[in-house]
Design a protein around this motif. Sequence first.
Motif, short mmCIF file in Angstrom:
data_model
loop_
_atom_site.label_atom_id
_atom_site.label_comp_id
_atom_site.label_asym_id
_atom_site.label_seq_id
_atom_site.Cartn_x
_atom_site.Cartn_y
_atom_site.Cartn_z
N LEU A 8 3.09 30.16 10.69
CA LEU A 8 2.80 31.28 10.27
C LEU A 8 1.35 31.83 10.71
O LEU A 8 1.01 32.79 11.25
N ARG A 9 0.60 30.74 10.73
CA ARG A 9 -0.79 30.77 11.22
C ARG A 9 -1.20 31.34 12.87
O ARG A 9 -1.87 32.12 13.21
N ARG A 10 0.12 30.82 13.23
CA ARG A 10 0.35 31.45 14.75
C ARG A 10 0.69 32.71 15.00
O ARG A 10 0.36 33.20 16.22
N GLU A 11 1.24 33.02 14.03
CA GLU A 11 1.87 34.50 14.17
C GLU A 11 1.01 35.61 13.85
O GLU A 11 0.88 36.78 14.37
N VAL A 12 0.11 35.14 12.98
CA VAL A 12 -0.81 36.34 12.25
C VAL A 12 -2.21 36.51 13.12
O VAL A 12 -2.62 35.57 13.56
N PRO A 13 -2.58 37.82 13.12
CA PRO A 13 -3.91 38.07 13.87
C PRO A 13 -5.12 37.72 13.01
O PRO A 13 -5.12 37.15 11.89
N ALA A 14 -6.29 37.79 13.79
CA ALA A 14 -7.51 37.47 13.09
C ALA A 14 -7.43 38.29 11.75
O ALA A 14 -7.23 39.39 11.72
N GLY A 15 -8.24 37.46 10.76
CA GLY A 15 -8.64 38.49 9.44
C GLY A 15 -7.78 37.99 8.40
O GLY A 15 -7.63 38.25 7.18
N TRP A 16 -6.46 37.38 9.00
CA TRP A 16 -5.50 37.04 7.76
C TRP A 16 -5.75 35.46 7.52
O TRP A 16 -5.92 34.65 8.09
N LYS A 17 -5.17 35.01 6.33
CA LYS A 17 -5.32 33.54 6.00
C LYS A 17 -4.04 33.13 5.47
O LYS A 17 -3.65 33.87 4.43
N VAL A 18 -3.68 31.85 5.66
CA VAL A 18 -2.32 31.38 5.32
C VAL A 18 -2.67 30.00 4.77
O VAL A 18 -3.23 29.40 4.89
N GLU A 19 -2.00 30.33 3.18
CA GLU A 19 -2.25 28.96 2.47
C GLU A 19 -0.89 28.55 1.97
O GLU A 19 0.05 29.36 1.67
N GLY A 20 -0.78 27.20 2.04
CA GLY A 20 0.17 26.47 1.18
C GLY A 20 0.18 26.43 -0.17
O GLY A 20 -0.98 26.18 -0.67
N GLN A 21 1.21 26.90 -0.96
CA GLN A 21 1.31 26.84 -2.54
C GLN A 21 2.36 25.77 -2.98
O GLN A 21 3.17 25.89 -2.56
N PHE A 22 1.88 25.03 -3.83
CA PHE A 22 2.88 24.08 -4.47
C PHE A 22 3.88 24.89 -5.56
O PHE A 22 3.25 25.68 -6.07
N PRO A 23 5.09 24.66 -5.45
CA PRO A 23 5.69 23.93 -4.55
C PRO A 23 6.82 24.85 -3.63
O PRO A 23 7.12 25.88 -3.84
N PHE A 24 6.57 24.46 -2.47
CA PHE A 24 7.23 25.04 -1.27
C PHE A 24 7.11 26.81 -1.06
O PHE A 24 7.98 27.64 -0.95
N ARG A 25 5.83 27.11 -1.17
CA ARG A 25 5.31 28.30 -1.11
C ARG A 25 4.27 28.61 -0.20
O ARG A 25 3.43 27.67 0.38
N LEU A 26 4.46 30.18 0.30
CA LEU A 26 3.26 30.53 1.35
C LEU A 26 2.52 31.64 0.90
O LEU A 26 3.25 32.55 0.12
N LEU A 27 1.22 31.83 1.00
CA LEU A 27 0.71 33.09 0.58
C LEU A 27 -0.03 33.52 1.86
O LEU A 27 -1.19 32.57 1.98
N LEU A 28 0.16 34.67 2.23
CA LEU A 28 -0.69 35.33 3.57
C LEU A 28 -1.61 36.36 2.56
O LEU A 28 -1.05 37.09 2.17
N THR A 29 -2.97 36.18 3.06
CA THR A 29 -3.80 37.29 2.27
C THR A 29 -5.05 37.62 3.28
O THR A 29 -5.10 37.18 4.36
#
Length: 273
Positions: free
Chosen positions: A219-240
């Motif tokens: 997902l980090r490779r897909e999003v443009p600058a200004g976006w932050k990708v964080e892994g969340q426990f368990p098995f979650r992604l948060l794009l902010t």
Amino acid sequence: MTVPDLTHRETRALELMDDPDCDLVALERTYRHFALVNGVVAGWRRVYRRRIRPLLEASPDGRLTVLDIGSGAGDVPRALADRARRDGYHLDILAVDPDPRAHAFATAERRSPVPGAAPGRDATLAFDRTTSRALVDEGRRFDLVLSNHVLHHLDPVDLGDLLDDSARLATTLVLHNDIERSRLAYLLYAAATLLPFRGSFIRHDGLLSIRRSYRVDELRREVPAGWKVEGQFPFRLLLTRTGTPETDLEAAAEAAAAQGAGGAAAHPGGTDA
């Protein structure tokens, strides 16, 4: 059971509920199960506690305007509004979904603005059959823009459009919450849904959702600058994303001005030397 190869995202297979000609009885059963499934796996309690409640605490009147994109059955915005109300805060939520079936279910489920809330006084929840792009075209703005389990449905072009719309619609924060693909997530979900959700799409579509979901690095490779990708426990992604394109430009201008002032101080006379 046989676990499919999860090395790469599944991008061709579509979930049954995305078929406009799917079994409507099974679809309604699926919508009814969403509150339970999302309550267990989606992690919105933590997201509310760590990301949304601090904004409410910082708000002078304890209120936020919220846009939920792709709201489906409407269980997530209902739960967030109710949680804020119990904390003594107020969320004005617009939940949008272009799917007429989801919109019909969400509006039919509505009994009062929010369960337990006093109509016209406490948290407000409205549903609209529309798109994020239409809201951009209308010039709408919200303190907070969010989505639940939307990212993995999108191809790269649609993902880019969603992120562009989200950045334009949010004045403070964007939160896109989704699954992170993993073998263990697949096995646990398969075991947990083996029997309880028969007659719905919960098991089939949930397993396919895991296969379609991103990993953090993908997902980090897909999003443009200004976006932050964080892994969340368990098995979650948060794009902010914080701020807006306009505030990004303002910050860049301020940084450039500060750098220029610093350079002038260090080299008095500048171009006149």
